[in-house]
Design a protein around this motif. Sequence first.
Motif, PDB file in Angstrom:
ATOM      1  N   SER A 239      81.236  79.220  -8.939  1.00  0.00           N
ATOM      2  CA  SER A 239      80.955  78.975  -7.965  1.00  0.00           C
ATOM      3  C   SER A 239      79.420  78.521  -7.287  1.00  0.00           C
ATOM      4  O   SER A 239      79.428  77.520  -7.064  1.00  0.00           O
ATOM      5  CB  SER A 239      80.771  80.715  -7.018  1.00  0.00           C
ATOM      6  OG  SER A 239      81.565  81.322  -7.011  1.00  0.00           O
TER       7      SER A 239
ATOM      8  N   PRO B 158      75.868  76.779   5.002  1.00  0.00           N
ATOM      9  CA  PRO B 158      75.928  77.866   5.490  1.00  0.00           C
ATOM     10  C   PRO B 158      77.898  78.439   4.406  1.00  0.00           C
ATOM     11  O   PRO B 158      77.728  79.040   3.692  1.00  0.00           O
ATOM     12  CB  PRO B 158      76.919  78.689   6.361  1.00  0.00           C
ATOM     13  CG  PRO B 158      75.825  77.726   7.046  1.00  0.00           C
ATOM     14  CD  PRO B 158      76.172  76.291   6.471  1.00  0.00           C
ATOM     15  N   TRP B 159      78.875  77.680   5.143  1.00  0.00           N
ATOM     16  CA  TRP B 159      80.043  77.848   3.945  1.00  0.00           C
ATOM     17  C   TRP B 159      80.529  77.382   2.757  1.00  0.00           C
ATOM     18  O   TRP B 159      80.873  77.869   1.636  1.00  0.00           O
ATOM     19  CB  TRP B 159      80.895  76.944   5.050  1.00  0.00           C
ATOM     20  CG  TRP B 159      80.960  77.415   6.609  1.00  0.00           C
ATOM     21  CD1 TRP B 159      81.282  76.533   7.287  1.00  0.00           C
ATOM     22  CD2 TRP B 159      82.321  78.700   6.208  1.00  0.00           C
ATOM     23  NE1 TRP B 159      81.473  77.211   8.281  1.00  0.00           N
ATOM     24  CE2 TRP B 159      82.443  78.780   7.938  1.00  0.00           C
ATOM     25  CE3 TRP B 159      83.942  79.805   5.972  1.00  0.00           C
ATOM     26  CZ2 TRP B 159      83.031  80.130   8.374  1.00  0.00           C
ATOM     27  CZ3 TRP B 159      83.824  80.075   6.307  1.00  0.00           C
ATOM     28  CH2 TRP B 159      83.779  80.573   7.700  1.00  0.00           C
TER      29      TRP B 159
ATOM     30  N   LEU C 126      77.517  77.441   0.370  1.00  0.00           N
ATOM     31  CA  LEU C 126      77.553  78.779   0.002  1.00  0.00           C
ATOM     32  C   LEU C 126      77.695  80.196   0.404  1.00  0.00           C
ATOM     33  O   LEU C 126      77.224  81.033  -0.861  1.00  0.00           O
ATOM     34  CB  LEU C 126      75.424  78.780   0.884  1.00  0.00           C
ATOM     35  CG  LEU C 126      74.701  78.040   0.495  1.00  0.00           C
ATOM     36  CD1 LEU C 126      73.547  78.175   1.306  1.00  0.00           C
ATOM     37  CD2 LEU C 126      74.102  77.951  -1.192  1.00  0.00           C
ATOM     38  N   TYR C 127      78.615  80.015   1.001  1.00  0.00           N
ATOM     39  CA  TYR C 127      79.340  82.031   0.673  1.00  0.00           C
ATOM     40  C   TYR C 127      79.707  82.129  -0.774  1.00  0.00           C
ATOM     41  O   TYR C 127      79.247  83.107  -0.939  1.00  0.00           O
ATOM     42  CB  TYR C 127      80.601  81.748   1.785  1.00  0.00           C
ATOM     43  CG  TYR C 127      81.085  82.957   2.171  1.00  0.00           C
ATOM     44  CD1 TYR C 127      80.742  84.073   2.568  1.00  0.00           C
ATOM     45  CD2 TYR C 127      82.921  82.738   1.498  1.00  0.00           C
ATOM     46  CE1 TYR C 127      81.854  85.047   2.805  1.00  0.00           C
ATOM     47  CE2 TYR C 127      83.242  83.942   1.929  1.00  0.00           C
ATOM     48  CZ  TYR C 127      83.333  84.569   2.199  1.00  0.00           C
ATOM     49  OH  TYR C 127      83.609  86.133   2.817  1.00  0.00           O
ATOM     50  N   ALA C 128      80.781  81.597  -0.909  1.00  0.00           N
ATOM     51  CA  ALA C 128      80.999  81.836  -2.261  1.00  0.00           C
ATOM     52  C   ALA C 128      80.029  82.172  -3.851  1.00  0.00           C
ATOM     53  O   ALA C 128      80.188  82.930  -3.720  1.00  0.00           O
ATOM     54  CB  ALA C 128      82.494  80.924  -2.701  1.00  0.00           C
TER      55      ALA C 128
ATOM     56  N   LEU D 191      77.004  83.165  -3.280  1.00  0.00           N
ATOM     57  CA  LEU D 191      76.069  83.905  -2.340  1.00  0.00           C
ATOM     58  C   LEU D 191      77.164  85.389  -2.707  1.00  0.00           C
ATOM     59  O   LEU D 191      76.643  86.728  -3.273  1.00  0.00           O
ATOM     60  CB  LEU D 191      75.839  83.925  -1.581  1.00  0.00           C
ATOM     61  CG  LEU D 191      74.794  82.628  -1.319  1.00  0.00           C
ATOM     62  CD1 LEU D 191      74.275  82.509  -0.046  1.00  0.00           C
ATOM     63  CD2 LEU D 191      73.527  83.160  -2.027  1.00  0.00           C
ATOM     64  N   ARG D 192      78.645  85.448  -2.372  1.00  0.00           N
ATOM     65  CA  ARG D 192      78.916  86.851  -2.373  1.00  0.00           C
ATOM     66  C   ARG D 192      79.445  87.044  -4.039  1.00  0.00           C
ATOM     67  O   ARG D 192      79.002  88.071  -4.102  1.00  0.00           O
ATOM     68  CB  ARG D 192      80.587  86.405  -2.305  1.00  0.00           C
ATOM     69  CG  ARG D 192      81.624  87.194  -1.746  1.00  0.00           C
ATOM     70  CD  ARG D 192      83.155  86.613  -1.835  1.00  0.00           C
ATOM     71  NE  ARG D 192      82.943  85.976  -2.890  1.00  0.00           N
ATOM     72  CZ  ARG D 192      84.167  85.249  -2.321  1.00  0.00           C
ATOM     73  NH1 ARG D 192      85.305  85.161  -1.455  1.00  0.00           N
ATOM     74  NH2 ARG D 192      84.824  84.100  -3.466  1.00  0.00           N
ATOM     75  N   ASN D 193      79.916  85.571  -5.257  1.00  0.00           N
ATOM     76  CA  ASN D 193      80.195  86.076  -5.922  1.00  0.00           C
ATOM     77  C   ASN D 193      78.409  86.644  -7.045  1.00  0.00           C
ATOM     78  O   ASN D 193      79.284  87.442  -8.286  1.00  0.00           O
ATOM     79  CB  ASN D 193      81.211  85.418  -7.150  1.00  0.00           C
ATOM     80  CG  ASN D 193      82.171  84.463  -6.284  1.00  0.00           C
ATOM     81  OD1 ASN D 193      82.758  86.182  -5.671  1.00  0.00           O
ATOM     82  ND2 ASN D 193      82.514  83.413  -6.262  1.00  0.00           N
TER      83      ASN D 193
END
Length: 442
Positions: free
Chosen positions: A239, A404-405, A407-409, A411-413
């Motif tokens: 990611s 932000p979109w 960075l979402y994946a 940061l989530r992983n």
Amino acid sequence: MVTANRVPAPAPISCPNCGGRIELHGFAHTRTAVCIQCCTIIDTSTPSLQVLQRFDKAQRHRPVLPLGSRGKLEGKTWEAIGFQVRTIYVDGTPYSWHEYLLFNPYAGFRYLVFYDGHWTLARTLRALPEFTAWKGRKAVRFEGRTYSHFQNAEAVTTFVMGEFPWAVRVGEKVDANDYVSPPFVLSSERDEKEINWSQGVYMSGEEVWQAFGLKGSPPAAHGVYLNQPNPHLENAKRSWRTFMLLLLVWVALLIAAVVSAANREVFRGRYRYVHGSPGETSFVTQTFQIPRDGNVEVEIRTDLDNNWAYFNLALLREDGAQGFDFGREISYYYGRDSDGSWSEGSRSDSALLARVPAGTYYLRIEPEMDPQASARATAGMSMNYEIIVRNDVPRFWFLLLALPWLLYAPLRNSMRAAVFESQRWSESDYGVALGSSSEDDE
């Protein structure tokens, strides 16, 4: 000579205690064998088959992998010939795991460790790891890998069955240390006579079941095992690599937005407003050209002093075909109190009009101020202000919304990977504080 296609027949012996038949699959390698009928450990290296120990039948355990099972691991066929249960006590709570001794007459022994649905295939090391440190805790290096210390405990053998190449005993104790570098683990076991090192690699239950051709499904894995690979770590790395590529595209779009925008100033005028002066406060500016279809920014700069002003504005096309009415309120206050100096508001503001057609325009301006202004309005009821009009101003908000979109994946992983590691290390001597130091000595 024994060929690879011919499996030697097991050598049978009779239990000197109960007379039960025991088949030895390890041949000359077998040092002790266990009669499962009467739970007697026999020294098979003596002609008299000396009884070494008898233990309580109530301690019986049923192996998940049946002894005698043959499976293919590391490209070789192995037979499970020994089974032992070992236990450690943490704060008085027992934790037990199963160890299966695998034998191949041409390759020697391997150990298959089972705990709570997790499996590790281990081999005895001939070379010693090198002691080192990692993030303030002790560690070892072996074959280019650094293994961080995970746990130290006294392991007790609590049940045995099958045959072993050493004089196994129920109740024998070793000082065990585990060092992890998933999917690998290095383990040392030290007793009064020697210290042995082994290296293990994590296996899933499905791999074990497939290797040994077992029926049904393997026991479900629970929790996070000490050398279990972090399933989220590779996703997190992938990611972040994708994010870096998209970030380059994002920066390129940002630069393109700046470079392609004309951001041209098409009008600038300076004025003064005095509250209460005779005449109309509304007036129009001279005409100006808006050369390109697109947005128009109207910026207002004032010298407001502890006061506010409101501007009724209209951008009007000279031929009367189109007009844009809008208003902006500006306020700026400052002072000093017991906490020190303070200020709020701003002396300037701007409005952005989208999709304004090219053409000749003028501005209608109608300012007003607070007729009950504070006594701190040192400039009185007047202000100087400047109007600046720009055409085709670069806009970044839609690109900023995308960040932000992007960075979402990753940061989530990354958070999932961190939670997994936290669960792993919560079972260690170091709790959840990854990187904390240890006072244990090797």
